[in-house]
Design a protein around this motif. Structure first.
Motif, PDB file in Angstrom:
ATOM      1  N   GLY A 766      44.300  30.989  47.581  1.00 18.82           N
ATOM      2  CA  GLY A 766      45.301  29.927  47.641  1.00 18.82           C
ATOM      3  C   GLY A 766      46.404  30.148  46.628  1.00 18.82           C
ATOM      4  N   ILE A 767      46.021  30.458  45.398  1.00 24.17           N
ATOM      5  CA  ILE A 767      47.007  30.673  44.329  1.00 24.17           C
ATOM      6  C   ILE A 767      47.935  31.829  44.702  1.00 24.17           C
ATOM      7  N   LEU A 768      47.333  32.898  45.200  1.00 23.03           N
ATOM      8  CA  LEU A 768      48.132  34.085  45.542  1.00 23.03           C
ATOM      9  C   LEU A 768      49.070  33.796  46.707  1.00 23.03           C
ATOM     10  N   GLU A 769      48.581  33.019  47.682  1.00 26.01           N
ATOM     11  CA  GLU A 769      49.460  32.680  48.807  1.00 26.01           C
ATOM     12  C   GLU A 769      50.634  31.843  48.328  1.00 26.01           C
ATOM     13  N   ALA A 770      50.374  30.989  47.327  1.00 29.61           N
ATOM     14  CA  ALA A 770      51.471  30.207  46.755  1.00 29.61           C
ATOM     15  C   ALA A 770      52.504  31.141  46.132  1.00 29.61           C
ATOM     16  N   TYR A 771      52.049  32.075  45.317  1.00 36.24           N
ATOM     17  CA  TYR A 771      52.980  33.014  44.681  1.00 36.24           C
ATOM     18  C   TYR A 771      53.782  33.794  45.735  1.00 36.24           C
ATOM     19  N   PHE A 797      47.468  38.249  35.923  1.00 34.53           N
ATOM     20  CA  PHE A 797      46.455  37.682  36.819  1.00 34.53           C
ATOM     21  C   PHE A 797      45.976  38.752  37.800  1.00 34.53           C
ATOM     22  N   LEU A 798      46.916  39.487  38.400  1.00 27.06           N
ATOM     23  CA  LEU A 798      46.540  40.548  39.335  1.00 27.06           C
ATOM     24  C   LEU A 798      45.691  41.603  38.627  1.00 27.06           C
ATOM     25  N   ASP A 799      46.121  41.975  37.418  1.00 28.75           N
ATOM     26  CA  ASP A 799      45.357  42.972  36.665  1.00 28.75           C
ATOM     27  C   ASP A 799      43.940  42.489  36.409  1.00 28.75           C
ATOM     28  N   SER A 800      43.809  41.210  36.003  1.00 28.28           N
ATOM     29  CA  SER A 800      42.464  40.746  35.669  1.00 28.28           C
ATOM     30  C   SER A 800      41.603  40.637  36.919  1.00 28.28           C
ATOM     31  N   LEU A 801      42.206  40.296  38.055  1.00 26.62           N
ATOM     32  CA  LEU A 801      41.433  40.293  39.303  1.00 26.62           C
ATOM     33  C   LEU A 801      40.894  41.692  39.582  1.00 26.62           C
ATOM     34  N   TYR A 802      41.750  42.678  39.355  1.00 27.20           N
ATOM     35  CA  TYR A 802      41.337  44.056  39.623  1.00 27.20           C
ATOM     36  C   TYR A 802      40.193  44.466  38.705  1.00 27.20           C
ATOM     37  N   MET A 803      40.334  44.107  37.419  1.00 27.43           N
ATOM     38  CA  MET A 803      39.298  44.475  36.434  1.00 27.43           C
ATOM     39  C   MET A 803      37.962  43.794  36.756  1.00 27.43           C
ATOM     40  N   GLU A 804      38.064  42.558  37.224  1.00 23.53           N
ATOM     41  CA  GLU A 804      36.852  41.760  37.436  1.00 23.53           C
ATOM     42  C   GLU A 804      35.980  42.313  38.563  1.00 23.53           C
ATOM     43  N   LYS A 805      36.595  43.008  39.517  1.00 29.67           N
ATOM     44  CA  LYS A 805      35.865  43.716  40.586  1.00 29.67           C
ATOM     45  C   LYS A 805      35.009  42.812  41.470  1.00 29.67           C
ATOM     46  N   ASP A 806      35.321  41.545  41.572  1.00 28.73           N
ATOM     47  CA  ASP A 806      34.490  40.725  42.450  1.00 28.73           C
ATOM     48  C   ASP A 806      35.312  39.951  43.465  1.00 28.73           C
ATOM     49  N   MET A 807      36.523  40.428  43.739  1.00 27.94           N
ATOM     50  CA  MET A 807      37.298  39.726  44.766  1.00 27.94           C
ATOM     51  C   MET A 807      36.880  40.220  46.148  1.00 27.94           C
ATOM     52  N   ASP A 808      37.003  39.337  47.123  1.00 29.68           N
ATOM     53  CA  ASP A 808      36.685  39.762  48.479  1.00 29.68           C
ATOM     54  C   ASP A 808      37.920  40.403  49.137  1.00 29.68           C
ATOM     55  N   ASP A 809      37.729  40.895  50.361  1.00 32.13           N
ATOM     56  CA  ASP A 809      38.817  41.633  51.025  1.00 32.13           C
ATOM     57  C   ASP A 809      40.058  40.784  51.241  1.00 32.13           C
ATOM     58  N   VAL A 810      39.838  39.491  51.530  1.00 28.87           N
ATOM     59  CA  VAL A 810      40.991  38.622  51.776  1.00 28.87           C
ATOM     60  C   VAL A 810      41.846  38.510  50.510  1.00 28.87           C
ATOM     61  N   VAL A 811      41.175  38.290  49.376  1.00 27.74           N
ATOM     62  CA  VAL A 811      41.902  38.167  48.113  1.00 27.74           C
ATOM     63  C   VAL A 811      42.617  39.478  47.798  1.00 27.74           C
ATOM     64  N   MET A 812      41.932  40.566  48.048  1.00 25.89           N
ATOM     65  CA  MET A 812      42.512  41.875  47.755  1.00 25.89           C
ATOM     66  C   MET A 812      43.819  42.062  48.532  1.00 25.89           C
ATOM     67  N   LYS A 813      43.766  41.707  49.799  1.00 24.07           N
ATOM     68  CA  LYS A 813      44.949  41.856  50.641  1.00 24.07           C
ATOM     69  C   LYS A 813      46.088  40.961  50.152  1.00 24.07           C
ATOM     70  N   THR A 814      45.764  39.705  49.851  1.00 24.03           N
ATOM     71  CA  THR A 814      46.798  38.787  49.400  1.00 24.03           C
ATOM     72  C   THR A 814      47.352  39.232  48.047  1.00 24.03           C
ATOM     73  N   ALA A 815      46.450  39.664  47.162  1.00 25.74           N
ATOM     74  CA  ALA A 815      46.861  40.037  45.810  1.00 25.74           C
ATOM     75  C   ALA A 815      47.839  41.213  45.836  1.00 25.74           C
ATOM     76  N   ILE A 816      47.516  42.220  46.608  1.00 22.58           N
ATOM     77  CA  ILE A 816      48.385  43.395  46.603  1.00 22.58           C
ATOM     78  C   ILE A 816      49.717  43.055  47.282  1.00 22.58           C
ATOM     79  N   GLY A 817      49.665  42.111  48.219  1.00 26.88           N
ATOM     80  CA  GLY A 817      50.901  41.623  48.836  1.00 26.88           C
ATOM     81  C   GLY A 817      51.790  40.924  47.819  1.00 26.88           C
ATOM     82  N   VAL A 818      51.180  40.128  46.931  1.00 23.34           N
ATOM     83  CA  VAL A 818      51.949  39.433  45.894  1.00 23.34           C
ATOM     84  C   VAL A 818      52.663  40.452  45.003  1.00 23.34           C
TER      85      VAL A 818
END
Lengths: 872, 418
Positions: A766-771, A797-818
């Motif tokens: 949700g947060i990423l879609e907002a951005y 935020f994107l960096d920490s998501l990457y480091m955390e290594k527990d995002m699902d595919d949907v988040v990954m797709k949205t995050a890299i889009g942001v």
């Protein structure tokens, strides 16, 4: 006051309404004027043996309600209020409560038990009241039976109330020791033994360490199994409930005991009273649940690591388990199909058989076939019904290769039974079985269709005929038609095999909705639901027939709005019907609105339809609101910018929906509709954005609103920004800090359970879609630089998501889009920031080489946007 | 605190239709959000705007013209390439001609040729756009006219069940259609699956072109859903071996000169000095311009645009003035602003001072062919002039590469600013 409170409490239970009302008012005043004194008076009343039983009981209940509430925010307030009370007052109250546990009055003891547990629920997690467990357990062996019983009951309630990590292992050990000793056959008093057995049920969650110790576990299991043989039926039932709880909590520890447990349960199923037999069957259903989950996690890949290994208990027990369950099927009650609340051994046994089939697959078929063949033609309806139910139960689980040949043989028999069997019970189960055949063995993914051009007409004729049968049979026939239609849904635009019968089907279903007795057996609901499914699989060819349905459904809805002066019961039924009609219109709008050819014709009714939906909002029913809101969202999507003309009238209901914290489903759906409106109206939504944004921001800061609504609210920010572009400027100072703090909270999930991780990922998305929406909304505007101050945090935020290594595919797709959107909108000025981020290197590379085409596509877009940003 | 109820659903479908309605709505909303997002990502970056109002259009009389207000046609009309295909005639010609990157003619050798530039042999043929979208590919010549409309393996280029992209997405390639083998040679990529590459460097665009085109199957031989084969052109770094390969190496197509692309250059529509074309007799059949009969005229001919004050200018931005016509002559010949006029360069030729044009000996021949959209560019006129008098030779490139390599190795002087 102490004298007075007794009388007030008695008056509060008076028959005379005026007296009662006055007493309630007095209690309220007392509480508001002096809370500590009020609570202490109640505790004193409860503890006082000289007071009447009625006033003591009510005192205890009011005290309990002063400590806990269902609604989360209210509960939180009460907890804070209690913690803030003076320590000495609390000590006095607690002492009264403990004292009451030895009262000769059973009611007073039981009430005190519950209140103590509520206090413990507040204080133990705060490391307060450390002496509680010690006090309860000191000299438990010397206590008179009634006090011992109350003490054990209290321990059980405490375990139910408090989470295991709030209790030290030492205390856990003492609790379990006392409880298990209380259950032991050496305990002469049945009340004590029953209280101990029920306490164990709640304490099992605390026994992790003890179940890992072979000796302690053996002891607990022996005592539980012995208790299932107690002469007292309530103790036997409670002991089986413990076994059921153990089967799901400690599945992996059960291997040494499973053989004995089978013998115990088999005996209970065969001989014991129904409440006990039901729990014995439930034990095996629960084992099935566990093994289905474990095998699901294996995902067919048996080398994969699963936390818990599968012991294949069901597969091993199969040869004895299946005959045991089949026998239960013959114990039906005469009218169980008409009774909504019925639950008996035949129903439990059949349900368990279905779970066994899902657990073991093909292996069950040869074990059940002889029973089916041996009973299905017998003169006794019980035998025919049991055989049919057995057949229906095993249709999910075994492979189509195994089932299709059998179903092909059985189908004709079933169709003729549905028409000709003299027993309603048999017809009910037969229609249900046909539904299961279509649900699991019919559809475009299956190689060998069970429905062919040769038998399709007959099947449909029989089902339509059966819809005229008694309500419970007609309801099952609707259900079968639902799955028959669903199987054709994803066939694409090709000619549907249903086309020749489409008109007849619609007419029959519409006829069912208008039956006088459609209110029985959920028949009307089933008919509308099936109508929806049939509409969903309509084609261009059958669309005109769906179109003819529109004025009919609208007329029905109109009539429900015109009816006046209803009783509460009638109104509830009316609201339910409005929900069904709005739901049906929603499905039609979505279907006809998705094709240019049909959209135009159907939108001619839009004014009228919108008028009806708005009137539905005057009802009080959450379900009706939800359905009307969903339908409006679909209408906005179909109407596009033409929807603007309804906005001035619709807006207040939109706001109402966004304020509906209580029925959070309504709120969630309204948030979704805001998204629909944004895309339909684009910048024409601007005049309403101040109000919408205010409400959304309030929703986010509320602790009353269910958390599941928050991620979609963030996504909705993105929808709004995308619609109104740089005009989102004025909301940035409110929205961005909210996003930022939510982002910080959701960056890490360490240690959270699966549910929490799933929620965190939906929040991140949700947060990423907002951005994304905000960046894209501002793109190309002279105001893009307003976003620059937020860029460092977003990249972090994107960096920490990457480091955390527990995002699902949907988040990954949205995050890299942001990442791409940020580069695209901010361009060269953000280039140094982007180049310094891990996301633009490792994360991007990982996404570029992803197997998921959506992630890859987003990553390619990000790569391009970045290369443009840094090459300027 | 009642005992647990282990009742399970009995003869009920697992999913309720209400839940299904919710889920389907959420699905539709999520899909719409994705589409909106996708559109936003593709849109603004690939909208090609009609930058200048047409120079020859007569401003309409405005009754209530307010001071300081821009001219009525001044706000640029924004088109994307699909909208633009509805334009007709001169408008279409001007629009499409502006959308291609037009290399300048090489009149001197750029610095750092071997480091910063690519070179490749230009296939002989018609320069065109190929736009694939909505199940078809359309190729358009520089003048906007359609060359072919055909099914293609390009993204969204055929009505097949291609699920790889939304129907809205479109791709644009800069191509040369080579008649002898009926092949489109892709020399640049402007848009791919809706993503704009205009603002990407040539290095990136060539990389993308090379990696993406083949993936689609567009380079396969023609088939039912793929009427014309596409092909890539080998692009070399402009060092000794690269230049040699482009100049003398075997190519599957007839060569027409060499193209030089600066690696850092974005796709800039119109004339650009960051892409250069050069020809000699060894690598092109058409070095010296011919007239409409295909003969080389005795004197070099040029097309210039008539400006307000009688000045004759090139199509460059800013325009270069080659001469001036006097008012009487303009009136007598019925010429007007913006006319494209044909001149011959007389024996006086062109003379240069400090690397800039000083004088041109122009003789008026008449109005140019109506199909012409633009005047000649400065570099074209000068290149044609050099070809006739002192051509730039392949050896000049080679020696420039060697000397620049030498220079790289030498210590540089520090320029003092104080």
């Amino acid at each position: 006051m102490a004298m007075e409170i007794t009388q007030i409490l008695l008056n509060a239970q008076a028959v005379d309404g005026a007296v009662r009302k006055n007493a309630e008012e007095n209690l309220k005043q007392f509480q508001e004027q002096n809370l500590p004194s009020f609570l202490f008076s109640l505790a004193g009343e409860l503890a006082n043996e000289e007071k009447p039983a009625e006033s003591r009981k009510l005192a205890g209940l009011i005290l309990k309600n002063a400590l806990d509430a269902k609604e989360q925010h209210r509960k939180y307030e009460l907890v804070q209020r209690w913690l803030a009370l003076d320590v000495s007052v609390k000590a006095q109250i607690k002492s009264c409560l403990i004292k009451t546990l030895s009262s000769p009055s059973g009611d007073a003891r039981s009430t005190a038990s519950q209140v103590i547990a509520k206090v413990a629920g507040i204080e133990l997690p705060q490391k307060q009241w450390p002496e509680l467990i010690g006090t309860l357990l000191s000299n438990i062996h010397q206590l008179p039976p009634h006090t011992k019983q109350a003490t054990l009951e209290t321990l059980g309630y405490i375990c139910e109330e408090v989470s295991p990590d709030a209790v030290e292992q030492d205390h856990v050990n003492k609790i379990l020791t006392a409880v298990v000793q209380g259950m032991n056959s050496s305990e002469a008093n049945n009340d004590v033994r029953l209280a101990a057995t029920r306490a164990l049920y709640n304490a099992l969650g605390f026994a992790q360490a003890n179940f890992s110790n072979d000796m302690e576990r053996d002891y607990i299991m022996r005592v539980v199994c012995e208790a299932t043989l107690s002469p007292e039926v309530k103790i036997r039932q409670a002991a089986f409930e413990c076994l059921v709880a153990i089967s799901s909590t400690y599945y992996e520890k059960l291997a040494p005991y499973i053989h004995d447990i089978f013998n115990i349960t088999a005996k209970a199923v065969k001989e014991d009273e129904e409440p006990v037999a039901l729990q014995a069957i439930e034990f095996w259903s629960s084992i099935c649940d566990e093994e289905i989950d474990i095998l699901d996690e294996y995902g067919g890949d048996f080398s994969a690591d699963s936390d818990i290994p599968c012991f294949y208990f069901i597969k091993q027990a199969l040869p004895v388990l299946v005959p045991m369950l089949l026998e239960t099927l013959l114990k039906q009650e005469e009218d169980q199909d008409q009774d909504e609340g019925a639950w008996n051994i035949a129903m439990a046994g059949g349900t368990c058989l279905g779970l066994v089939a899902r657990t073991v697959g093909d292996d069950i078929v040869p074990l059940v076939m002889p029973f089916i063949e041996g009973n299905i033609t017998k003169p006794d309806w019980r035998q025919r019904e049991a055989a049919t139910y057995a057949f229906g139960s095993i249709l999910e689980g075994p492979s189509p290769e195994k089932l299709v040949p059998i179903v092909n043989v059985a189908l004709n028999f079933m169709l003729s039974a549905l028409m000709k069997d003299p027993s309603n019970h048999v017809k009910d189960t037969t229609a249900w079985t046909l539904g299961r055949m279509f649900e699991f063995l019919h559809g475009s993914t299956l190689d060998t269709p069970i429905i062919t051009p040769a038998n399709c007409q007959e099947i449909i004729t029989v089902l339509l005929q059966s819809m005229k049968d008694v309500p419970n049979v007609a309801e099952k026939a609707c259900g079968a038609l639902y799955f028959l239609a669903q199987g054709y849904e994803d066939m694409g635009p090709s000619v549907s095999p249903l086309t020749p019968y489409f008109q007849d089907i619609l007419q029959a279903l519409y006829g069912v909705t208008r039956r006088e007795d459609a209110g029985e057996s959920r028949l009307r609901t089933a008919a509308y639901e099936t109508l929806n499914e049939v509409v969903r699989c309509s084609t261009d060819e059958t669309a005109p027939m769906v179109m003819q349905l529109v004025p009919l459904i609208m007329m029905e809805l109109h009539q429900t709005l015109e009816t006046q002066k209803l009783t509460a019961d009638e109104r509830e039924k009316q609201n339910e019907l409005q929900g069904l009609l709005c739901g049906c219109l929603q499905v039609i709008i979505q279907k006809l609105g998705s094709s240019e050819a049909t959209k135009y014709v159907f939108l001619q009714c839009a004014d009228q339809m919108m008028g009806l939906f708005l009137r539905v909002f005057s009802s009080k029913s959450a379900t009706a609101h939800e359905e009307a809101m969903l339908a409006i969202g679909a209408l906005a999507y179909a109407a596009g910018s033409n929807f603007e003309k309804y906005m001035s009238e619709f807006y207040r209901y939109l706001e109402m929906g966004l304020q509906n914290f209580e029925d959070y489903q309504v709120c969630a759906i309204t948030v979704g509709v805001v998204g629909d409106l944004c895309r339909a109206l684009e910048d024409k939504i601007s005049p309403y954005c101040d109000g919408i944004m205010t409400q959304l921001l309030k929703d986010l800061s509320s602790n009353q609103l269910h958390r599941s609504v928050k991620p979609p609210i963030f996504s909705c920010f993105g929808d709004i920004a995308l619609a109104i572009g740089e005009n989102f400027e004025k909301y940035l100072i409110y929205a961005m800090p909210m996003l930022q703090s939510a982002a910080e909270l959701s960056a890490h999930t360490s240690g959270a359970d699966d549910d929490m991780t799933e929620y965190t990922n939906s929040l991140r998305n949700g947060i990423l879609e907002a951005y994304s929406g905000i960046f894209q909304g501002f793109k190309g505007s002279p105001k893009t630089q307003l976003l620059m101050p937020y860029a460092p945090h977003i990249l972090q935020f994107l960096d920490s998501l990457y480091m955390e290594k527990d995002m699902d595919d949907v988040v990954m797709k949205t995050a890299i889009g942001v990442l791409g959107d940020l580069a695209d909108t901010l361009g060269n000025s953000a280039a140094p920031l982007i180049q310094n981020s891990v996301s633009s290197k490792d994360f991007l590379n990982e996404c570029l080489s992803s197997d998921d085409s959506m992630i890859k596509e987003s990553a390619e877009w990000a790569k391009m946007a970045i290369s443009r940003a840094i090459s300027f | 605190m009642a005992p647990p109820d282990h009742r399970r659903p009995y003869k009920r479908p697992a999913i309720s239709d209400q839940q299904r309605r919710r889920e389907l709505s959420l699905l539709r909303q999520a899909q719409s959000r994705l589409d909106a997002q996708h559109r936003a990502r593709c849109l603004a970056s690939s909208v090609l705007s009609l930058e200048n109002p047409e120079p020859d259009s007569v401003p309409e009389l405005e009754l209530e013209s307010k001071p300081g207000e821009e001219r009525s046609e001044a706000p640029p009309k924004e088109f994307d390439v699909r909208q633009a295909s509805k334009l007709r005639g001169a408008e279409a010609r001007k629009w499409f001609a502006r959308q291609l990157m037009l290399p300048e003619w090489m009149i001197d050798v750029p610095d750092r040729l071997s480091q910063d530039w690519y070179v490749f042999a230009r296939p002989a043929g018609k320069r065109c756009f190929v736009v694939s979208s909505n199940g078809a590919a359309v190729s358009r010549l520089r003048n906007g006219s359609i060359l072919h409309r055909f099914p293609s393996a390009l993204p969204s280029g055929a009505r097949t069940r291609d699920v790889s992209g939304s129907a809205q997405s479109y791709s644009i390639l800069d191509c040369i259609f080579h008649e002898p083998d009926q092949t489109y040679y892709a020399i640049d990529m402007l848009c791919w699956r809706g993503y704009s590459l205009y603002d990407c460097t040539a290095e990136f665009r060539f990389f993308w072109l090379n990696s993406k085109l083949a993936e689609t199957g567009a380079c396969e031989p023609p088939s039912q859903y793929h009427r014309y084969r596409f092909s890539l052109v080998p692009v070399y770094n402009c060092d000794h071996s690269g230049l040699h390969a482009a100049y003398t190496g075997a190519a599957p197509y007839v060569k027409d000169g060499l193209l030089f692309y600066n690696k850092e250059a974005h796709y800039q529509t119109g004339n650009t000095p960051l892409a250069l074309v050069w020809k000699d007799e060894n690598c092109s059949q058409y070095v010296i311009d011919t007239d409409s009969q295909g003969n080389v005229p005795k004197q070099q001919q040029v097309v210039l645009e008539l400006q307000e004050d009688g000045k004759l200018t090139t199509s460059d931005d800013p325009p270069v003035v080659f001469g001036c016509l006097d008012g009487d002559f303009i009136q007598k010949s019925g010429l007007c602003l913006g006319n494209l006029l044909r001149f011959a360069i007389g024996d006086g030729g062109l003379s240069f001072v400090d690397g800039g044009l000083d004088k041109a000996d122009l003789c008026y021949l008449g109005k140019s062919n109506r199909a012409r959209a633009f005047a000649d560019s400065y570099s074209k006129i000068v290149f044609q002039h050099m070809v006739r008098h002192s051509p730039l030779k392949i050896d000049d490139f080679l020696s420039s590469i060697s000397s620049s390599v030498d220079q790289e190795n030498q210590p540089r002087d520090v320029e003092m600013a104080g």
